[in-house]
Scaffold this motif. Structure first.
Motif, PDB file in Angstrom:
ATOM      1  N   PRO A   1       1.125  -0.806   0.092  1.00  0.00           N
ATOM      2  CA  PRO A   1       0.492  -0.453  -0.175  1.00  0.00           C
ATOM      3  C   PRO A   1       0.714   1.574  -0.108  1.00  0.00           C
ATOM      4  CG  PRO A   1       0.190  -0.947   2.078  1.00  0.00           C
ATOM      5  CD  PRO A   1       0.566  -2.078   1.489  1.00  0.00           C
ATOM      6  N   VAL A   2       2.439   0.926   0.368  1.00  0.00           N
ATOM      7  CA  VAL A   2       2.847   2.675   0.686  1.00  0.00           C
ATOM      8  C   VAL A   2       3.609   2.622  -0.608  1.00  0.00           C
ATOM      9  CG1 VAL A   2       5.557   3.062   1.318  1.00  0.00           C
ATOM     10  CG2 VAL A   2       4.068   1.845   2.739  1.00  0.00           C
ATOM     11  N   LEU A   3       3.498   1.938  -1.804  1.00  0.00           N
ATOM     12  CA  LEU A   3       4.117   2.180  -2.981  1.00  0.00           C
ATOM     13  C   LEU A   3       2.965   2.384  -3.340  1.00  0.00           C
ATOM     14  CD1 LEU A   3       6.531  -0.931  -3.704  1.00  0.00           C
ATOM     15  CD2 LEU A   3       7.184   1.511  -2.687  1.00  0.00           C
ATOM     16  N   ALA A   4       1.779   2.178  -3.287  1.00  0.00           N
ATOM     17  CA  ALA A   4       0.687   2.162  -4.123  1.00  0.00           C
ATOM     18  C   ALA A   4       0.586   3.466  -4.367  1.00  0.00           C
ATOM     19  CB  ALA A   4      -1.235   1.239  -3.879  1.00  0.00           C
ATOM     20  N   GLU A   5       0.414   4.275  -2.783  1.00  0.00           N
ATOM     21  CA  GLU A   5      -0.211   5.622  -2.681  1.00  0.00           C
ATOM     22  C   GLU A   5       1.043   6.322  -2.849  1.00  0.00           C
ATOM     23  OE1 GLU A   5      -0.937   8.426   1.671  1.00  0.00           O
ATOM     24  OE2 GLU A   5      -0.667   6.418   1.775  1.00  0.00           O
ATOM     25  N   ARG A   6       2.650   6.550  -2.640  1.00  0.00           N
ATOM     26  CA  ARG A   6       3.084   7.018  -3.299  1.00  0.00           C
ATOM     27  C   ARG A   6       3.398   7.261  -4.985  1.00  0.00           C
ATOM     28  NH1 ARG A   6       9.224   4.005  -3.900  1.00  0.00           N
ATOM     29  NH2 ARG A   6       7.846   3.848  -5.921  1.00  0.00           N
ATOM     30  N   ASP A   7       3.418   6.196  -5.832  1.00  0.00           N
ATOM     31  CA  ASP A   7       3.312   6.115  -6.992  1.00  0.00           C
ATOM     32  C   ASP A   7       1.973   6.874  -7.682  1.00  0.00           C
ATOM     33  OD1 ASP A   7       5.513   4.393  -7.494  1.00  0.00           O
ATOM     34  OD2 ASP A   7       4.459   2.851  -7.940  1.00  0.00           O
TER      35      ASP A   7
ATOM     36  N   GLY B   1      -3.326  -0.013  -6.387  1.00  0.00           N
ATOM     37  CA  GLY B   1      -3.341  -0.585  -5.076  1.00  0.00           C
ATOM     38  C   GLY B   1      -2.695  -2.213  -5.238  1.00  0.00           C
ATOM     39  N   GLU B   2      -2.123  -1.955  -3.444  1.00  0.00           N
ATOM     40  CA  GLU B   2      -2.286  -3.632  -3.843  1.00  0.00           C
ATOM     41  C   GLU B   2      -2.631  -4.769  -3.926  1.00  0.00           C
ATOM     42  OE1 GLU B   2      -0.631  -5.292  -0.070  1.00  0.00           O
ATOM     43  OE2 GLU B   2      -2.091  -4.435   1.540  1.00  0.00           O
ATOM     44  N   VAL B   3      -2.334  -6.176  -3.869  1.00  0.00           N
ATOM     45  CA  VAL B   3      -3.572  -6.784  -4.146  1.00  0.00           C
ATOM     46  C   VAL B   3      -4.061  -7.425  -3.535  1.00  0.00           C
ATOM     47  CG1 VAL B   3      -2.122  -8.789  -4.069  1.00  0.00           C
ATOM     48  CG2 VAL B   3      -3.458  -8.950  -5.697  1.00  0.00           C
ATOM     49  N   ALA B   4      -4.295  -6.852  -2.353  1.00  0.00           N
ATOM     50  CA  ALA B   4      -4.868  -7.880  -1.043  1.00  0.00           C
ATOM     51  C   ALA B   4      -5.931  -6.645  -1.403  1.00  0.00           C
ATOM     52  CB  ALA B   4      -4.649  -7.892   0.049  1.00  0.00           C
ATOM     53  N   GLN B   5      -6.183  -5.348  -1.533  1.00  0.00           N
ATOM     54  CA  GLN B   5      -6.849  -4.053  -1.237  1.00  0.00           C
ATOM     55  C   GLN B   5      -7.973  -4.551  -2.100  1.00  0.00           C
ATOM     56  OE1 GLN B   5      -6.997  -1.669   1.827  1.00  0.00           O
ATOM     57  NE2 GLN B   5      -9.386  -1.681   0.470  1.00  0.00           N
ATOM     58  N   PHE B   6      -7.361  -5.030  -3.628  1.00  0.00           N
ATOM     59  CA  PHE B   6      -8.539  -4.560  -4.788  1.00  0.00           C
ATOM     60  C   PHE B   6      -9.470  -6.302  -4.670  1.00  0.00           C
ATOM     61  CE2 PHE B   6      -5.403  -2.297  -6.800  1.00  0.00           C
ATOM     62  CZ  PHE B   6      -6.462  -1.408  -7.644  1.00  0.00           C
ATOM     63  N   GLN B   7      -8.979  -6.913  -3.832  1.00  0.00           N
ATOM     64  CA  GLN B   7      -9.517  -8.521  -3.738  1.00  0.00           C
ATOM     65  C   GLN B   7     -10.561  -8.116  -2.785  1.00  0.00           C
ATOM     66  OE1 GLN B   7      -5.433 -10.352  -2.596  1.00  0.00           O
ATOM     67  NE2 GLN B   7      -6.850 -12.742  -4.195  1.00  0.00           N
TER      68      GLN B   7
ATOM     69  N   ILE C   1      -1.317  -5.918  17.613  1.00  0.00           N
ATOM     70  CA  ILE C   1      -0.153  -6.660  16.974  1.00  0.00           C
ATOM     71  C   ILE C   1      -0.742  -7.096  15.969  1.00  0.00           C
ATOM     72  CG2 ILE C   1       0.006  -9.509  16.659  1.00  0.00           C
ATOM     73  CD1 ILE C   1       0.445  -8.679  19.036  1.00  0.00           C
ATOM     74  N   LYS C   2       0.417  -6.326  14.334  1.00  0.00           N
ATOM     75  CA  LYS C   2       0.913  -6.433  13.110  1.00  0.00           C
ATOM     76  C   LYS C   2       2.128  -7.369  13.035  1.00  0.00           C
ATOM     77  CE  LYS C   2      -0.924  -1.736  13.449  1.00  0.00           C
ATOM     78  NZ  LYS C   2      -0.977  -0.319  12.637  1.00  0.00           N
ATOM     79  N   PRO C   3       1.438  -8.997  11.893  1.00  0.00           N
ATOM     80  CA  PRO C   3       1.847  -9.453  11.685  1.00  0.00           C
ATOM     81  C   PRO C   3       2.690  -8.928  10.271  1.00  0.00           C
ATOM     82  CG  PRO C   3      -0.542 -10.244  11.573  1.00  0.00           C
ATOM     83  CD  PRO C   3      -0.652  -8.973  11.585  1.00  0.00           C
ATOM     84  N   VAL C   4       4.312  -9.548  10.425  1.00  0.00           N
ATOM     85  CA  VAL C   4       5.228  -9.256   9.420  1.00  0.00           C
ATOM     86  C   VAL C   4       5.480 -10.092   8.150  1.00  0.00           C
ATOM     87  CG1 VAL C   4       8.344  -8.211   9.075  1.00  0.00           C
ATOM     88  CG2 VAL C   4       6.276  -7.696  10.918  1.00  0.00           C
TER      89      VAL C   4
ATOM     90  N   ASN D   1      -1.000  -3.776   8.302  1.00  0.00           N
ATOM     91  CA  ASN D   1      -1.368  -3.701   8.861  1.00  0.00           C
ATOM     92  C   ASN D   1      -2.877  -4.371   9.258  1.00  0.00           C
ATOM     93  OD1 ASN D   1      -0.161  -1.600  10.019  1.00  0.00           O
ATOM     94  ND2 ASN D   1       0.010  -0.830   7.645  1.00  0.00           N
ATOM     95  N   SER D   2      -3.307  -5.030   7.995  1.00  0.00           N
ATOM     96  CA  SER D   2      -4.735  -4.803   8.017  1.00  0.00           C
ATOM     97  C   SER D   2      -4.955  -6.789   7.747  1.00  0.00           C
ATOM     98  CB  SER D   2      -5.487  -4.593   6.477  1.00  0.00           C
ATOM     99  OG  SER D   2      -5.618  -3.407   6.146  1.00  0.00           O
ATOM    100  N   SER D   3      -3.903  -7.383   8.355  1.00  0.00           N
ATOM    101  CA  SER D   3      -4.327  -8.919   9.015  1.00  0.00           C
ATOM    102  C   SER D   3      -4.028  -9.776   9.817  1.00  0.00           C
ATOM    103  CB  SER D   3      -2.518  -9.304   7.829  1.00  0.00           C
ATOM    104  OG  SER D   3      -2.278  -8.947   6.096  1.00  0.00           O
ATOM    105  N   HIS D   4      -5.117 -10.464  10.507  1.00  0.00           N
ATOM    106  CA  HIS D   4      -4.812 -10.987  11.314  1.00  0.00           C
ATOM    107  C   HIS D   4      -5.318 -12.453  11.626  1.00  0.00           C
ATOM    108  CE1 HIS D   4      -7.305  -7.426  12.930  1.00  0.00           C
ATOM    109  NE2 HIS D   4      -7.097  -7.647  14.102  1.00  0.00           N
TER     110      HIS D   4
END
Length: 1416
Positions: free
Chosen positions: A120-126, A165-171, A362-365, A375-378
């Protein structure tokens, strides 16, 4: 180039494309878009468009498009129309620019473009960087990141032609649209996808499935399982020790001191704590250690022992407590071993490696691949919850996976319009996988410039210390050559370690850290200067173009990779940060040998080859097995979506015509949200779908597509059948949500009322032990009643008592939940002493929310009881026995007992006493009701001919039990109403002991909560009762209290004799739980006002004098008879200044002349209290009894000194040992004992010997004892024995002179005893003026008098009405609102608080009089 953009411009002058301005480019783009699809696929169009874009790019960036970029665009645009295209382009060749060019061309062709990035960082930047470039063509671009909480409706970003956007956000947004019907994408279709870093998304993440998790109502009640499991795991971890090669589990607290293990345990026999200072020596010298622990068998692995212990512990918890909802039992069985495994996993997971803790979350890496903080994953299956417990963070509930979309399933939606760019396509096997899965062509673009990269020899260090030192040495050495250094680490933790070491060993200002994609750290690495060192995770190895212009002349960027990358592509991405666009650079791997242990080899070349071969095997396995599972999951989800939409349409078809038209009209202006009914039916289906998925996933055998399709068809059939049979909802909380919506929205309408009641009943049937909100909701419905347009709402017979029972049942269930929260808090306190953690605060918040809801229910019960005008009847017998209970005017409602017809004779005796109604069922399914007819006392029977009632009764079990009133309230109501129409008994006439009593005993009757009304005069129920019960004065033949209507004179007839004689003097008036100062103000002949400011004091005086007195008469004259005592105090003078016997004018003058603004004034208006003057006249022959509540010993002693009374009663609560000690010191013979048996209180008055015996038999921890008619010396003696206790002390028949002195700021009960009729009525009138609550008591009655008083008392009950609803969230300020906790309770229906009151009395006589006068 000679291609022109517009015929109008052509006529004016010819302009070459390489001379165009922004304005001309925008005009050309508009013309192209307006011309539709003509010629847009020709070579001429592509060449012309590329020429215009080349000029636009030059204007925007100052650079020309390179040949490699133009070639890439041409290849992708000329790709085979039936397949997509993936290109390998060397890192640094400008992939983001190529993507922008392709996006413009496709949009000009009339298609929307989705640009899919790796984060998402690259999506916003680009999106921000390319905004001006797109604006050259009048095109809009956005990123689709969720920047706030999304609810429903199209996201504005999808109005743009180009979305990053990153693929997860489109999904996610696709699932929201296609599954949840939230219309998130609006009208956007899957037209063109351009994928950046295609290798990562299509291969590394090809097996990833994006899920929109669903929170199931009630699942938060499973949190006690997580708490218990974690508490037990930590307990075992701390107490399992190895001693002399044997494993032990010890009980107690383990610590260490001077290399010795210390054990402290509790001796179960003595209850003492015993300390073993050297546990190892103790175990070696003791054969039996069963008192301190157990030995774990050598044949059992420790992990297996722990897992079995945890499972048994949880099973015991579930069996012991009733806190787990029925509907989750199958889920618990499915998840048990997963929870246990993940609890152990949570212990091993490391912060800043596997996850980060950021802002209390808690944010997975994804440290093994991209390094991205997700950030959005559990994590699922409880792992996320156990990590929250590990760090004592706020706990969230586990969610169910109900909808999902794989990367493969998402990308194939674009068909042949799928394009992608990557730095490396990987091995031949990886390329083949891409071709097979996505039906694409592959291409490789040669580099524009020769690569200026030098690879330094790999280094493998034997331990972590040497490894860290070598990384630091290498980075600092290269930095001193004026170069820039880029250190890439495997984890956030290692990044922080290395950065900290470099700051210590080098200049800290030159060290930059980039490990978090959610903290805007990327801006620190946009450029690198000489001697700067960037330390980052693999996050920085993707998509970051670091500007190295300032270090190029010193040898460019030096990259150090500190770990063995998981595959070749990840490695090339990392080293690809240097030598971009033909610039110089070097790279080196410096690796810790410990991280290579699983390769069993430290030869770096062999390890690299082995790693690559493993990856090839993984891809092969992926194609053969995992791809099939992914495809099956996508197929079954697509089918489930069709099933869900089928049910959705059926629900909407059942809507009324009005609802359909209203929704159609709304749809023009906004998105229509699904109804609460629809949402909860679909939610219940989702829950069942989730359980179906869990069962499929838990199957050990490989998934067979044929078997799966059969299972799904069976599941679909069951869903359809359940929906048609109105039993689709299996979760009681869904029924409660539907019913609550009906309660809030017009539930008083007949249809909605019945539907709401039906849903509440169904919730209770599904799980009566956890449906507190359903019981409460049924109570609300009963109070609201059914709407009647021409009369008051129709409310059921006995609805008040039924509502009270329902509310009390809800409170009983909620008390269990509060107990569970207390257990959880105790677990937390045992393992964490800090009570200021987020988890501790959350538990306290939950307890408080639940307490607020319970308080609301308790207050509702209190208001209903008050409206019932309860009559308390007490039998006054000798002090060896005292029975006290509360009854309504006509006794207890009859129970309904279900028996078989052949057992009727056995139960017939219960019917004549009006205790029970008997219902029988014969073999031919004839149901008969047996009851007693009023006045005739004859047994009657009624054969049930009502089909609704008959069907309900036939479904029950006739096992001679009482029918549960809470669960089967509707049956009770139908039978009561039918028997009432037949003049049948449906309740007892009088309390049992009154029916059986004789006039040898005496009784007292107490009326509570009596009301006063205004209707052509005051109508006070208390005064009406007194007038009704007592005969008129013999000298008065007519009742002078009757007021005549202004319209006509009413002839007054002689009043009949009352039940009691006129001179009856045993009326008592009781005021309970009031502040003693209120009584003081009530009885004090002076009006006292204290602690007034100057302005307040002058205002008080002005209000108590007239205009003539203040301004016209001389100072020595005064019309006011009231005299003033004035007292003035200030901060500077501790001794108050007093002035007495002043008139108002003088007092005002004295106060006005004071100049100290901090001075305070006390005013006493002598003999000004009119209420006290009136009461003084009527109380001289009466007694006053006061009970002081909750006094400490010091205050009791003060009351004994200041108050003189006829007798004293002392009450206190203590343990049996102390009570026996008190009794031993007594001389009094009358002792009252109070104890509780279940929910009932038992009161007994016994002598001293009896008291000792009773207390010795008591099993309760404490008992209340009241000492009757004691003297001061006995009280003093008890105060010496119990100096720290709290006491209630009652003074009977107090002397009025000392009473005012003894009244302070404390809680009291007051009783005016021995009142005659006139005195009682006068006191009541004064109490009403002060708006105090009171009870009216008649004592010294015969049983006949008591019966007549109860039967003839003119008491009317008003119906209840629901004044308004509010939610629990309204109790909190928006900034402090605990939304998570409120949402969990709301999901279970614990949300609404009702405010009720009695319906206001309608003064019909007054209204009629006014109307009559108006007509005249």
């Amino acid at each position: 180039m000679q291609y022109k953009y517009d015929e109008k411009l052509k006529k004016r002058r010819q302009v070459y494309i390489n001379e165009w301005t922004k304005h001309e480019i925008q005009g050309w783009a508009k013309t192209i878009k307006d011309n539709g699809h003509s010629c847009k696929n020709t070579d001429d169009f592509i060449v012309e468009t590329l020429a215009v874009i080349k000029q636009a790019y030059l204007l925007d960036s100052g650079f020309h498009l390179t040949d490699a970029q133009l070639l890439s665009c041409i290849i992708l645009l000329k790709a085979n129309t039936d397949k997509g295209m993936l290109l390998q382009i060397r890192t640094g060749e400008g992939k983001s620019t190529i993507i922008a060019v392709l996006a413009v061309i496709h949009v000009l062709k009339g298609k929307n473009v989705d640009v899919i990035t790796s984060s998402p960082v690259l999506a916003e930047r680009d999106a921000k960087e390319k905004k001006n470039f797109y604006n050259m063509f009048n095109l809009q671009c956005s990123d689709n990141n969720d920047k706030s909480i999304y609810w429903t409706g199209p996201k504005s970003c999808y109005n743009s032609e180009i979305v990053y956007g990153e693929v997860a956000q489109f999904q996610f947004d696709t699932l929201r649209t296609e599954y949840s019907q939230l219309n998130t994408l609006g009208n956007r279709k899957f037209e063109v996808a351009i994928v950046d870093e295609v290798d990562s998304m299509l291969i590394d993440d090809s097996s990833k499935i994006t899920r929109l998790a669903t929170t199931i109502p009630g699942i938060d009640q499973l949190q006690i399982i997580y708490h218990t499991l974690w508490y037990r795991l930590v307990y075992l971890q701390e107490r399992i020790l190895e001693i002399n090669n044997k494993i032990y589990l010890f009980h107690g607290k383990i610590s260490s001191e001077q290399e010795k293990i210390i054990l402290e345990y509790i001796d179960e026999q003595q209850g003492n704590i015993i300390k073993i200072p050297d546990l190892k020596t103790y175990v070696e010298s003791t054969s039996d250690i069963s008192h301190i622990g157990i030995s774990i068998s050598e044949n059992v692995e420790v992990e297996a022992f722990i897992k079995d212990d945890l499972r048994n512990n949880i099973r015991n918890l579930i069996d012991r407590l009733t806190i787990i909802p029925k509907g989750f039992e199958e889920f618990i069985d499915t998840q048990m071993w997963k929870w246990i495994d993940n609890a152990l996993t949570a212990l091993t997971y490391q912060e800043n490696v596997h996850y980060v803790v950021h802002q209390g979350l808690i944010k997975p890496v994804d440290y093994a691949s991209t390094g991205i903080v997700q950030n959005s994953s559990h994590w699922s299956d409880g792992l996320h919850q156990f990590l929250q417990l590990k760090h004592n963070l706020k706990m969230t509930s586990e969610t169910f996976t109900t909808n999902f979309l794989s990367n493969k399933g998402f990308f194939i939606k674009y068909g042949s319009n799928l394009f992608g760019l990557t730095g490396t396509l990987g091995s031949e096997k990886a390329k083949q996988v891409l071709v097979d899965i996505y039906n694409v062509h592959l291409g490789i673009i040669p580099s524009l410039r020769q690569k200026q990269y030098l690879s330094l020899p790999d280094l493998v260090l034997t331990n972590e210390v040497d490894w860290l030192n070598e990384i630091g040495r290498s980075a600092i050495n290269e930095s001193r050559k004026e170069r820039g250094i880029f250190v890439i680490c495997e984890t956030i933790e290692y990044s922080a370690q290395i950065a900290e070491k470099l700051r210590r060993d080098y200049r800290s200002s030159t060290i930059k850290l980039y490990t978090m994609n959610n903290m805007n750290q990327e801006k620190h690495i946009e450029k690198i200067y000489p001697r700067e060192i960037i330390v980052a995770t693999n996050l920085a190895a993707r998509g970051n173009d670091i500007k190295t212009d300032h270090i190029e002349k010193y040898g460019g960027l030096h990259v150090i990779v500190t770990f063995m990358p998981s595959n070749k592509r990840v490695e090339e991405q990392a080293f690809g940060r240097t030598t971009r666009q033909g610039k110089h650079g070097t790279g080196q791997r410096i690796i810790n040998a410990a991280s290579l242990a699983h390769y069993k080899n430290f030869n770096i070349q062999k390890i690299t080859a082995l790693r690559d071969s493993i990856k090839i095997n993984m891809l092969d396995d992926f194609q053969k097995r995992e791809l099939q599972i992914i495809t099956l999951k996508d197929e079954r989800f697509t089918k489930f979506c069709l099933l869900l939409n089928e049910i959705r349409q059926k629900i909407r078809e059942k809507n009324s015509l009005y609802v359909k038209i209203k929704n159609q009209a709304k749809r023009i202006f906004t998105n229509i949200s699904p109804s609460v009914l629809e949402s909860n039916i679909l939610l219940s289906i989702e829950e069942q779908w989730a359980m179906f998925l869990y069962q499929i996933d838990n199957q050990k055998a490989p998934t067979d597509s044929k078997i799966f399709h059969e299972q799904f068809e069976k599941f679909s059939k069951k869903i359809r059948e359940n929906y048609e049979n109105y039993c689709i909802i299996k979760n009681p909380y869904c029924h409660i949500a539907i019913a609550d919506d009906l309660v809030i929205n017009d539930s008083s309408l007949y249809r909605n009322y019945d539907n709401a009641m039906k849903h509440f009943d169904r919730a209770i049937e599904l799980d009566s032990k956890h449906s507190a909100a359903a019981f409460a909701g049924k109570g609300w419905l009963l109070l609201k009643g059914k709407e009647n347009f021409f009369r008051s709402n129709k409310q059921s017979i006995d609805y008040k008592e039924m509502a009270i029972r329902l509310f009390n049942k809800a409170l009983e269930i909620l008390s269990e939940e509060k107990s569970a929260l207390t257990v959880i808090q105790s677990f937390l306190q045992h393992r964490c002493q800090n009570m200021n953690t987020d988890l501790s605060k959350q538990l306290i918040q939950k307890y408080n929310i639940l307490g607020s809801y319970c308080n609301s229910l308790e207050n509702t019960v209190k208001i209903i009881k008050k409206s019932q005008r309860l009559i308390q009847t007490t039998e006054l017998v000798d002090y060896s026995k005292l029975i006290e209970d509360k009854y309504n005017k006509c006794g207890k409602w009859c129970d309904i007992r279900l028996i078989s017809y052949n057992r009727l004779d056995h139960y017939k005796t219960l019917i004549p006493n009006s205790k029970e109604i008997i219902v029988t069922k014969e073999k031919n399914n004839i149901v008969t009701v047996f009851y007693i007819q009023k006045n005739k006392d004859r047994l009657r029977e009624w054969i049930v001919n009502d089909s609704t009632l008959s069907n309900a009764l036939l479904s029950l079990s006739y096992d001679e039990t009482i029918l549960d009133r809470n669960i089967h309230m509707k049956i009770y109501i139908l039978i009561y109403e039918k028997l009432k129409s037949k003049n049948g008994h449906i309740r007892e006439e009088f309390p049992a002991f009154l029916q059986q009593s004789t006039d040898h005993n005496q009784y007292e009757v107490t009326f509570n909560d009596l009301t006063v009304r205004q209707d052509s005069g005051t109508k006070d129920q208390a005064i009406e009762i007194i007038d009704k019960m007592l005969s008129q004065n013999e000298n008065s033949l007519f009742d002078k209290s009757i007021e005549l209507s202004p319209l006509k004179k009413v002839k007054c007839f002689p009043k009949k004799s009352g039940i009691l004689d006129y001179d009856y003097e045993h009326i008592n008036i009781i005021i309970q739980q009031i502040n003693a100062e209120k009584l003081r103000d009530f009885l004090n002949p002076n009006i006292e006002v204290k602690e007034l400011t100057k302005e307040e004091a002058l205002t008080q005086l002005k209000e108590n004098t007239c205009f003539f007195d203040r301004y016209l008469l001389p100072e020595t004259w005064s019309l006011d008879s009231c005299r003033i005592n004035l007292e003035m105090t200030s901060e500077n003078n501790n001794i108050p200044e007093k002035m007495t016997d002043l008139n108002v004018k003088v007092a005002m003058k004295q106060i006005a002349e004071r100049i100290d603004q901090n001075e305070r004034f006390n005013l006493s208006f002598e003999s000004a209290n009119q209420t006290a003057k009136i009461l003084e006249k009527v109380l001289y022959r009466s007694n006053i009894t006061i009970e002081f509540i909750g006094l400490i010993a010091k205050n009791v002693e003060e009351k004994l000194r200041t108050i003189v009374s006829r007798s004293i009663t002392l009450e206190f609560t203590d343990n049996k040992e102390t009570l026996l000690k008190v009794i031993d010191s007594l001389t009094t013979e009358r002792i009252q004992l109070y104890s509780r048996v279940k929910e009932h209180g038992i009161t007994e008055v016994v002598n001293k010997i009896g008291a000792e015996q009773k207390i010795s038999e008591i099993t309760d921890k404490s008992t209340t004892m009241k000492l009757i008619d004691v003297n001061k010396s006995i009280v003093d003696n008890i105060l010496d024995i119990r100096p720290n206790a709290n006491f209630n002390i009652t003074f009977t028949n107090i002397q009025n002179k000392c009473l005012l002195i003894g009244l302070k700021d404390e809680l009291i009960n007051v009783q005016f005893d021995m009142l005659q009729k006139k005195a009682a009525k006068t006191i009541i009138e004064q109490i009403r003026k002060h708006k105090l609550e009171f009870s009216l008591l008649f004592t010294q009655l015969t049983s006949h008098e008591a019966k007549q008083i109860i039967e003839l008392a003119p008491i009317e009950q008003e119906n209840m009405e629901v004044h308004r609803f509010k939610t629990l969230s309204e109790l909190f300020m928006s900034q402090l609102r605990p939304n998570l906790e409120l949402a969990e309770f709301s999901g279970r229906g614990i949300e609404y608080l009702i405010e009720i009151n009695e319906k206001k009395f309608i003064p019909r006589i007054s209204i009629a009089s006014i109307c009559a006068l108006a007509s005249i």
